[in-house]
Write a protein that holds these residues in place. Structure first.
Motif, PDB file in Angstrom:
ATOM      1  N   GLY A  18      19.645 124.250  -3.929  1.00  0.00           N
ATOM      2  CA  GLY A  18      20.919 123.606  -4.093  1.00  0.00           C
ATOM      3  C   GLY A  18      21.588 124.390  -5.198  1.00  0.00           C
ATOM      4  O   GLY A  18      22.670 124.949  -5.135  1.00  0.00           O
ATOM      5  N   GLU A  19      20.747 124.401  -6.405  1.00  0.00           N
ATOM      6  CA  GLU A  19      21.026 125.330  -7.481  1.00  0.00           C
ATOM      7  C   GLU A  19      21.342 126.583  -7.340  1.00  0.00           C
ATOM      8  O   GLU A  19      22.337 127.414  -7.890  1.00  0.00           O
ATOM      9  CB  GLU A  19      20.189 124.842  -8.640  1.00  0.00           C
ATOM     10  N   TRP A  20      20.338 127.290  -6.720  1.00  0.00           N
ATOM     11  CA  TRP A  20      20.535 128.768  -6.406  1.00  0.00           C
ATOM     12  C   TRP A  20      21.998 128.989  -5.388  1.00  0.00           C
ATOM     13  O   TRP A  20      22.714 129.975  -5.848  1.00  0.00           O
ATOM     14  CB  TRP A  20      19.438 129.002  -5.360  1.00  0.00           C
ATOM     15  N   LEU A  21      22.386 128.336  -4.383  1.00  0.00           N
ATOM     16  CA  LEU A  21      23.514 128.561  -3.736  1.00  0.00           C
ATOM     17  C   LEU A  21      24.671 128.182  -4.766  1.00  0.00           C
ATOM     18  O   LEU A  21      25.697 128.842  -4.350  1.00  0.00           O
ATOM     19  CB  LEU A  21      23.563 127.356  -2.588  1.00  0.00           C
ATOM     20  N   ASN A  22      24.605 127.182  -5.733  1.00  0.00           N
ATOM     21  CA  ASN A  22      25.817 127.023  -6.401  1.00  0.00           C
ATOM     22  C   ASN A  22      25.888 128.064  -7.538  1.00  0.00           C
ATOM     23  O   ASN A  22      27.123 128.029  -8.297  1.00  0.00           O
ATOM     24  CB  ASN A  22      25.362 125.676  -7.140  1.00  0.00           C
ATOM     25  N   LYS A  23      25.175 128.841  -7.887  1.00  0.00           N
ATOM     26  CA  LYS A  23      25.201 130.179  -8.772  1.00  0.00           C
ATOM     27  C   LYS A  23      26.350 131.224  -8.442  1.00  0.00           C
ATOM     28  O   LYS A  23      26.423 131.324  -7.077  1.00  0.00           O
ATOM     29  CB  LYS A  23      23.859 130.876  -8.951  1.00  0.00           C
ATOM     30  N   GLU A  66      23.841 117.847  -2.754  1.00  0.00           N
ATOM     31  CA  GLU A  66      24.483 117.586  -3.928  1.00  0.00           C
ATOM     32  C   GLU A  66      24.463 118.468  -5.152  1.00  0.00           C
ATOM     33  O   GLU A  66      25.402 118.845  -5.424  1.00  0.00           O
ATOM     34  CB  GLU A  66      23.819 116.264  -4.537  1.00  0.00           C
ATOM     35  N   SER A  67      23.204 119.035  -5.365  1.00  0.00           N
ATOM     36  CA  SER A  67      23.200 120.244  -6.138  1.00  0.00           C
ATOM     37  C   SER A  67      23.825 121.336  -5.850  1.00  0.00           C
ATOM     38  O   SER A  67      24.130 122.307  -6.931  1.00  0.00           O
ATOM     39  CB  SER A  67      21.746 120.259  -6.573  1.00  0.00           C
ATOM     40  N   ALA A  68      24.089 121.643  -4.510  1.00  0.00           N
ATOM     41  CA  ALA A  68      24.727 122.718  -4.098  1.00  0.00           C
ATOM     42  C   ALA A  68      26.460 122.550  -4.354  1.00  0.00           C
ATOM     43  O   ALA A  68      26.948 123.666  -4.163  1.00  0.00           O
ATOM     44  CB  ALA A  68      24.366 122.925  -2.741  1.00  0.00           C
ATOM     45  N   GLY A  69      26.875 121.492  -4.885  1.00  0.00           N
ATOM     46  CA  GLY A  69      28.235 121.577  -5.006  1.00  0.00           C
ATOM     47  C   GLY A  69      29.190 121.704  -3.980  1.00  0.00           C
ATOM     48  O   GLY A  69      30.357 122.434  -4.175  1.00  0.00           O
ATOM     49  N   GLY A  70      28.697 121.319  -2.625  1.00  0.00           N
ATOM     50  CA  GLY A  70      29.422 121.495  -1.459  1.00  0.00           C
ATOM     51  C   GLY A  70      29.427 123.053  -0.974  1.00  0.00           C
ATOM     52  O   GLY A  70      30.264 123.099  -0.103  1.00  0.00           O
ATOM     53  N   ARG A  71      28.161 123.570  -1.432  1.00  0.00           N
ATOM     54  CA  ARG A  71      28.238 125.043  -0.811  1.00  0.00           C
ATOM     55  C   ARG A  71      27.200 124.966   0.271  1.00  0.00           C
ATOM     56  O   ARG A  71      26.475 126.076   0.519  1.00  0.00           O
ATOM     57  CB  ARG A  71      28.074 125.988  -1.957  1.00  0.00           C
ATOM     58  N   LEU A  72      26.684 123.868   0.604  1.00  0.00           N
ATOM     59  CA  LEU A  72      25.556 123.409   1.679  1.00  0.00           C
ATOM     60  C   LEU A  72      26.159 122.926   2.542  1.00  0.00           C
ATOM     61  O   LEU A  72      26.312 121.255   2.226  1.00  0.00           O
ATOM     62  CB  LEU A  72      24.331 123.340   1.036  1.00  0.00           C
ATOM     63  N   ILE A  73      26.554 123.203   3.598  1.00  0.00           N
ATOM     64  CA  ILE A  73      27.231 122.145   4.549  1.00  0.00           C
ATOM     65  C   ILE A  73      26.370 121.900   5.933  1.00  0.00           C
ATOM     66  O   ILE A  73      25.804 122.752   6.397  1.00  0.00           O
ATOM     67  CB  ILE A  73      28.346 122.973   4.965  1.00  0.00           C
ATOM     68  N   PRO A 172      37.382 128.250   8.801  1.00  0.00           N
ATOM     69  CA  PRO A 172      37.695 127.641   7.707  1.00  0.00           C
ATOM     70  C   PRO A 172      36.987 128.136   6.570  1.00  0.00           C
ATOM     71  O   PRO A 172      37.471 127.925   5.485  1.00  0.00           O
ATOM     72  CB  PRO A 172      37.671 126.086   8.087  1.00  0.00           C
ATOM     73  N   GLU A 173      35.679 128.434   6.600  1.00  0.00           N
ATOM     74  CA  GLU A 173      35.036 129.105   5.145  1.00  0.00           C
ATOM     75  C   GLU A 173      35.390 130.182   4.760  1.00  0.00           C
ATOM     76  O   GLU A 173      35.341 130.480   3.634  1.00  0.00           O
ATOM     77  CB  GLU A 173      33.443 128.809   5.659  1.00  0.00           C
ATOM     78  N   LEU A 174      35.973 131.111   5.855  1.00  0.00           N
ATOM     79  CA  LEU A 174      36.434 132.427   5.468  1.00  0.00           C
ATOM     80  C   LEU A 174      37.880 132.438   4.986  1.00  0.00           C
ATOM     81  O   LEU A 174      38.021 133.395   4.133  1.00  0.00           O
ATOM     82  CB  LEU A 174      36.227 133.276   6.851  1.00  0.00           C
ATOM     83  N   ASN A 178      35.629 132.448  -1.616  1.00  0.00           N
ATOM     84  CA  ASN A 178      36.036 132.957  -3.324  1.00  0.00           C
ATOM     85  C   ASN A 178      34.783 133.852  -3.328  1.00  0.00           C
ATOM     86  O   ASN A 178      33.600 133.501  -3.118  1.00  0.00           O
ATOM     87  CB  ASN A 178      35.857 131.736  -3.889  1.00  0.00           C
ATOM     88  N   LEU A 179      35.158 135.033  -3.549  1.00  0.00           N
ATOM     89  CA  LEU A 179      34.341 136.207  -3.454  1.00  0.00           C
ATOM     90  C   LEU A 179      33.473 135.981  -4.854  1.00  0.00           C
ATOM     91  O   LEU A 179      32.321 136.760  -4.833  1.00  0.00           O
ATOM     92  CB  LEU A 179      34.942 137.805  -3.398  1.00  0.00           C
ATOM     93  N   GLU A 180      33.769 135.211  -5.809  1.00  0.00           N
ATOM     94  CA  GLU A 180      33.053 135.188  -6.882  1.00  0.00           C
ATOM     95  C   GLU A 180      31.765 134.077  -6.925  1.00  0.00           C
ATOM     96  O   GLU A 180      30.603 134.392  -7.140  1.00  0.00           O
ATOM     97  CB  GLU A 180      33.901 134.493  -8.064  1.00  0.00           C
ATOM     98  N   LYS A 181      31.997 133.259  -5.908  1.00  0.00           N
ATOM     99  CA  LYS A 181      30.976 132.460  -5.358  1.00  0.00           C
ATOM    100  C   LYS A 181      30.350 132.833  -4.313  1.00  0.00           C
ATOM    101  O   LYS A 181      28.965 132.522  -3.983  1.00  0.00           O
ATOM    102  CB  LYS A 181      31.740 131.200  -4.970  1.00  0.00           C
ATOM    103  N   GLY A 182      30.971 133.777  -3.364  1.00  0.00           N
ATOM    104  CA  GLY A 182      30.338 134.017  -2.321  1.00  0.00           C
ATOM    105  C   GLY A 182      30.424 133.303  -1.012  1.00  0.00           C
ATOM    106  O   GLY A 182      30.919 132.124  -1.170  1.00  0.00           O
ATOM    107  N   LEU A 183      29.659 133.595   0.008  1.00  0.00           N
ATOM    108  CA  LEU A 183      29.786 132.598   1.176  1.00  0.00           C
ATOM    109  C   LEU A 183      28.977 131.732   1.060  1.00  0.00           C
ATOM    110  O   LEU A 183      27.735 131.413   0.417  1.00  0.00           O
ATOM    111  CB  LEU A 183      29.123 133.457   2.415  1.00  0.00           C
ATOM    112  N   PRO A 184      29.260 130.516   1.647  1.00  0.00           N
ATOM    113  CA  PRO A 184      28.325 129.106   1.386  1.00  0.00           C
ATOM    114  C   PRO A 184      27.161 129.045   2.279  1.00  0.00           C
ATOM    115  O   PRO A 184      26.916 130.128   3.154  1.00  0.00           O
ATOM    116  CB  PRO A 184      29.404 128.009   1.795  1.00  0.00           C
ATOM    117  N   GLY A 185      26.679 128.071   2.433  1.00  0.00           N
ATOM    118  CA  GLY A 185      25.113 127.902   3.545  1.00  0.00           C
ATOM    119  C   GLY A 185      25.426 126.759   4.294  1.00  0.00           C
ATOM    120  O   GLY A 185      26.389 126.075   4.296  1.00  0.00           O
TER     121      GLY A 185
END
Length: 537
Positions: A18-23, A66-73, A172-174, A178-185
């Protein structure tokens, strides 16, 4: 025009996904940005099996999200199957045209999908093109695996689902990318349908991160995405069926001592630790690696633990066991040395001495119906199908042992080391290997049950004096299967005659020629003194 270039992430920490995906994507060392070309690390991960505490397992999944901050769906159990009526009608028209044309190519089908508005039209031309190229590649792969035709009902079903889910989950994800965050998981838990597996392949091929929790240990995601692209983490046991995913985060209720024990197990008793608990890998399957040895090494290694033998490893739910498979021709001039080597093996409880042949009864009858019923869609024996069949003879054994035996049978039948006899076809040879593998002798089954895979490897020692019968083809099949499972086999013929060579490819085992041939060399039992001392050594 954005050009994505995902590369396999070099390392991963299963506890910090999760932390890795949130970076931010720029914070990863593998990331390179040149104009609109973005090279970034992509994580494809697979968690195999279950830990001992299910509540802790599911709580950790929730904490990862939770630790992915919404970036792991999470997608499993939440796939949106809605499709607009006009799109459904356009798809039906396309597949009717495909039928009349006797099957269009995947490239032409995607071109028609694009022309009929059946693929998302994104603002960025680079992402637009990438989506279409990936769709072509995925449909081509499915076409090749399903018989090479695009008119089959399975192709139509999968293609329709891919169109639906591309609009409902990828677009919806594309749009909000946000290119600074990158694609989610995307997170997947448990089993998946054929269409769902191909959608995850599409998502991973596009560049999304995909994390799969596979509690039954089927490792299906690795087969879809390519195991070389995958990172994996294995837990202690494989579930017979996936426990239902809780809709709320479970509360952790373990005692302090319990949690401490779990933490010690995680730190000290993982696959690569070399510090293993008794029967830690009881739910894993085995895979034998034949060691090429000298005669002295064969007897020496047969007394060593598996985990100290060359090439022993544990990975992805498989224990790779280096084994001895040797044929000894003749007998040593130094009889004392010869019999000492043998007695050091036979004194052990995990050595089975066989002196009478044949030692297994050949199974009669045509097993073709059972064989075909146990094949998977790729024509390979499926251990789970075998285990559920009423003819399965090993059903009293623990589930993990049954799976390991089933996998050994599948390997043995897929690439038999038995020699075909009298013009026997390869298919007939496979059927023979399957039929004879259903009835291993009870003493062999007992050795398998006693076998703690990283520890001492049980040995089958065959001393063939040729006094009361010959080593039969059914015997040879049992030896080959035992070898495939991961036990040691040593066959001694003091007369220097061929026995197993008549039935098994000689490239599959080592042959050691000793000094002399003896035509009257009965098996020499250890002396009473040696037997007495052996109890204390």
């Amino acid at each position: 025009m954005v050009q994505l270039h995902p590369v396999r992430v070099r390392t991963w920490d299963p506890e910090k996904v999760g932390e890795w995906l949130n970076k931010p994507v720029a914070n990863h060392t593998e990331t390179k940005v040149e104009d609109e070309d973005i090279t970034y690390p992509q994580l494809l991960g697979e968690f195999i099996g279950l830990p001992l505490d299910e509540d802790d397992y599911f709580a950790s999944i929730y904490e990862t999200m939770e630790s992915a901050g919404g970036r792991l769906i999470r997608l499993s159990g939440k796939m949106n199957k809605h499709i607009e009526q006009d799109r459904l009608k356009a798809l039906q028209d396309l597949f009717e045209m495909n039928r009349k044309e006797n099957g269009l190519s995947a490239s032409r089908i995607v071109a028609f999908l694009d022309g009929k508005g059946l693929l998302p039209r994104l603002k960025d031309a680079g992402l637009n093109r990438r989506l279409r190229v990936v769709m072509i590649d995925v449909l081509k792969s499915f076409q090749e695996q399903s018989g090479g035709s695009t008119v089959q009902s399975s192709f139509r079903r999968v293609a329709t689902d891919l169109v639906k889910w591309t609009f409902n989950h990828i677009e919806p994800e594309l749009i909000k990318l946000n290119l600074e965050k990158g694609l989610p998981g995307f997170l997947w838990y448990g089993d998946a349908t054929e269409s769902e597996k191909w959608f995850l392949k599409l998502a991973s091929a596009f560049g999304f991160h995909v994390i799969v929790y596979d509690p039954t240990g089927e490792k299906w995601f690795g087969k879809m995405a390519g195991e070389e692209n995958l990172h994996s983490h294995s837990f202690q046991v494989n579930a017979e069926s996936p426990p239902p995913f809780p809709e709320e985060k479970p509360k952790r209720v373990g005692t302090v001592a319990y949690r401490a024990t779990q933490e010690v197990d995680r730190l000290l008793h993982h696959d690569d630790s070399g510090l293993y608990k008794p029967f830690q890998f009881k739910s894993y399957v085995t895979h034998s690696i034949r060691l090429k040895t000298t005669i002295d090494e064969a007897f020496m290694l047969a007394k060593e633990r598996a985990m100290v033998r060359p090439s022993f490893s544990v990975e992805r739910g498989v224990v790779h066991i280096p084994v001895v498979f040797a044929k000894v021709m003749g007998i040593e001039k130094d009889r004392k040395r010869f019999w000492d080597n043998i007695h050091k093996l036979t004194e052990r409880e995990d050595t089975k001495l066989v002196r009478s042949f044949p030692f297994i009864e050949e199974r009669k009858g045509n097993q073709q119906f059972h064989y075909r019923a146990a094949l998977d869609k790729n024509g390979r024996l499926d251990p789970e199908k075998m285990k559920k069949s009423n003819w399965w003879r090993y059903s009293k054994l623990p589930d993990g042992v049954q799976t390991a035996i089933g996998e050994a049978i599948a390997r043995h039948v897929e690439k038999p080391i038995l020699l075909p006899q009298n013009g026997e076809s390869f298919e007939d040879l496979q059927l023979y290997a399957f039929s004879q593998s259903m009835t291993l002798p009870d003493p062999v089954i007992q050795l398998i049950q006693l076998f703690d895979y990283p520890q001492f490897v049980p040995t089958l020692l065959f001393y063939n004096e040729e006094k009361d019968g010959e080593l039969s083809r059914a015997d040879a099949n049992a030896i080959a299967l035992i070898h495939s499972f991961g036990l040691d086999n040593i066959i001694i013929n003091p007369q220097g005659h061929q026995d197993i060579e008549r039935w098994v490819d000689t490239e599959s085992f080592d042959v050691h020629w000793l000094d002399e041939r003896s035509f009257n060399e009965p098996f020499q039992e250890p002396s009473a003194v040696r037997k007495f001392l052996g109890r204390f050594l």
